[in-house]
Motif scaffolding. Sequence first.
Motif, mmCIF file in Angstrom:
data_model
loop_
_atom_site.group_PDB
_atom_site.id
_atom_site.type_symbol
_atom_site.label_atom_id
_atom_site.label_comp_id
_atom_site.label_asym_id
_atom_site.label_seq_id
_atom_site.Cartn_x
_atom_site.Cartn_y
_atom_site.Cartn_z
ATOM 1 N N ASN A 1 -16.196 -22.797 -7.285
ATOM 2 C CA ASN A 1 -15.964 -24.157 -7.766
ATOM 3 C C ASN A 1 -16.546 -25.250 -6.878
ATOM 4 N N ARG A 2 -16.952 -24.917 -5.643
ATOM 5 C CA ARG A 2 -17.499 -25.958 -4.768
ATOM 6 C C ARG A 2 -18.335 -25.326 -3.667
ATOM 7 N N GLY A 3 -19.028 -26.186 -2.932
ATOM 8 C CA GLY A 3 -19.733 -25.766 -1.730
ATOM 9 C C GLY A 3 -20.742 -24.671 -1.956
ATOM 10 N N LEU A 4 -20.710 -23.694 -1.068
ATOM 11 C CA LEU A 4 -21.662 -22.595 -1.090
ATOM 12 C C LEU A 4 -21.562 -21.782 -2.375
ATOM 13 N N GLY A 5 -20.347 -21.504 -2.826
ATOM 14 C CA GLY A 5 -20.175 -20.716 -4.042
ATOM 15 C C GLY A 5 -20.760 -21.394 -5.259
ATOM 16 N N LEU A 6 -20.561 -22.698 -5.368
ATOM 17 C CA LEU A 6 -21.107 -23.447 -6.489
ATOM 18 C C LEU A 6 -22.635 -23.416 -6.474
ATOM 19 N N GLU A 7 -23.226 -23.550 -5.295
ATOM 20 C CA GLU A 7 -24.676 -23.512 -5.196
ATOM 21 C C GLU A 7 -25.226 -22.123 -5.521
ATOM 22 N N VAL A 8 -24.514 -21.073 -5.131
ATOM 23 C CA VAL A 8 -24.932 -19.718 -5.496
ATOM 24 C C VAL A 8 -24.914 -19.572 -7.020
ATOM 25 N N CYS A 9 -23.848 -20.076 -7.663
ATOM 26 C CA CYS A 9 -23.790 -20.033 -9.127
ATOM 27 C C CYS A 9 -24.984 -20.763 -9.728
ATOM 28 N N ARG A 10 -25.296 -21.920 -9.190
ATOM 29 C CA ARG A 10 -26.415 -22.718 -9.699
ATOM 30 C C ARG A 10 -27.744 -21.965 -9.561
ATOM 31 N N ALA B 1 -24.011 -28.724 -17.973
ATOM 32 C CA ALA B 1 -24.818 -29.926 -18.167
ATOM 33 C C ALA B 1 -26.230 -29.751 -17.619
ATOM 34 N N GLU B 2 -26.399 -28.803 -16.711
ATOM 35 C CA GLU B 2 -27.728 -28.487 -16.178
ATOM 36 C C GLU B 2 -28.446 -27.448 -17.030
ATOM 37 N N GLY B 3 -27.795 -27.028 -18.113
ATOM 38 C CA GLY B 3 -28.411 -26.064 -19.016
ATOM 39 C C GLY B 3 -28.229 -24.616 -18.604
ATOM 40 N N LEU B 4 -27.239 -24.333 -17.749
ATOM 41 C CA LEU B 4 -27.041 -22.980 -17.238
ATOM 42 C C LEU B 4 -25.934 -22.261 -18.004
ATOM 43 N N GLU B 5 -26.070 -20.941 -18.084
ATOM 44 C CA GLU B 5 -25.084 -20.118 -18.799
ATOM 45 C C GLU B 5 -24.004 -19.677 -17.805
ATOM 46 N N MET C 1 -29.684 -15.584 -14.792
ATOM 47 C CA MET C 1 -28.503 -14.735 -14.905
ATOM 48 C C MET C 1 -27.375 -15.460 -15.631
ATOM 49 N N LYS C 2 -26.560 -14.694 -16.319
ATOM 50 C CA LYS C 2 -25.289 -15.208 -16.827
ATOM 51 C C LYS C 2 -24.320 -15.185 -15.651
ATOM 52 N N VAL C 3 -23.647 -16.298 -15.397
ATOM 53 C CA VAL C 3 -22.802 -16.415 -14.218
ATOM 54 C C VAL C 3 -21.344 -16.570 -14.613
ATOM 55 N N LEU C 4 -20.496 -15.781 -13.987
ATOM 56 C CA LEU C 4 -19.051 -15.918 -14.105
ATOM 57 C C LEU C 4 -18.570 -16.618 -12.845
ATOM 58 N N LEU C 5 -18.161 -17.865 -12.988
ATOM 59 C CA LEU C 5 -17.695 -18.678 -11.866
ATOM 60 C C LEU C 5 -16.196 -18.472 -11.727
ATOM 61 N N ALA C 6 -15.788 -17.783 -10.678
ATOM 62 C CA ALA C 6 -14.374 -17.470 -10.474
ATOM 63 C C ALA C 6 -13.794 -18.375 -9.403
ATOM 64 N N ALA C 7 -12.602 -18.913 -9.686
ATOM 65 C CA ALA C 7 -11.952 -19.792 -8.724
ATOM 66 C C ALA C 7 -10.450 -19.816 -8.983
ATOM 67 N N ARG C 8 -9.704 -20.104 -7.922
ATOM 68 C CA ARG C 8 -8.242 -20.183 -8.037
ATOM 69 C C ARG C 8 -7.797 -21.495 -8.673
ATOM 70 N N ASP C 9 -8.484 -22.586 -8.329
ATOM 71 C CA ASP C 9 -8.147 -23.918 -8.839
ATOM 72 C C ASP C 9 -8.730 -24.070 -10.238
ATOM 73 N N ILE C 10 -7.878 -24.017 -11.252
ATOM 74 C CA ILE C 10 -8.353 -24.007 -12.633
ATOM 75 C C ILE C 10 -9.065 -25.304 -12.989
ATOM 76 N N ALA C 11 -8.495 -26.442 -12.604
ATOM 77 C CA ALA C 11 -9.118 -27.723 -12.934
ATOM 78 C C ALA C 11 -10.482 -27.857 -12.265
#
Length: 263
Positions: free
Chosen positions: A14-23, A51-55, A30-40
């Motif tokens: 959801n943020r930082g390094l993990g978010l950039e890896v997803c991006r 919004a960047e056109g990523l799956e 790749m199809k990305v499953l973004l996993a995070a504890r904070d639902i919001a």
Amino acid sequence: MAKVTGTALVTGGNRGLGLEVCRQLGRLGMKVLLAARDIAAGAEATSALHAEGLEVTFEPLDVTSQESIANLADRLERQGTRLSALVNNAGIALDGFNADVVERTLAVNFFGVMHLTRRLLPLMAEHGRIVMVSSGMGELRGLSPTARRRFDPPPSQEELVAHVRAFLEDVRSDQYTEKGWPGSAYRVSKVGLNTLTRLLAEELKARHLLVNAVCPGWVRTRMGGAGASRGVEEGADTLVWAATLPPDGPTGGFFRDRRAIPW
């Protein structure tokens, strides 16, 4: 870089390094499953990547909860998902040093990774890649000879878990110094994670799964702080590289800037 197919799951996305890896993985195709504890926060991050056109799909996950891990695995199984990559990015670094800090740190950085990886192994595709987000703090040279012998050469997983639990108990009883342990929960959690990496890499060779640890360097994130020397783009580079290795790529290694470094 050429387009890459498949599905990747990134924890702490959801943020930082993990978010950039997803991006970066999404931009590679790749199809990305973004996993995070904070639902919001996870939903907001997913919307931003959409919004960047990523799956990208958001998957709620608390790596310290075996129930949450089981729920995630069950959802993916029902959907018939096969993972080409698992990036174990979720991690914490807490201030202070006492038994509570040790317990909370190990719950995320070591036990959370171990339990999640074990549970998702049946969903890993052949030639899948498992990436452990580690740190230079986990290098063996940072340990006393007594502590180092507990991890090198790698013991069995049962012995590894026993050593990690012993560290917690030695901190609780204020015996950690005489037992040769460092006064750092984060360091021991990453040493344990690196040892787990080596064990899994050997175990999973027969399934052609590549398991590697990566030190992203000192990155400007909430954990790394504003004074860190690297941006998230640079920090994520080797993680993405390890998550998209070819079938004949390395396994059982520790990498920084795409180069092997000593355990």
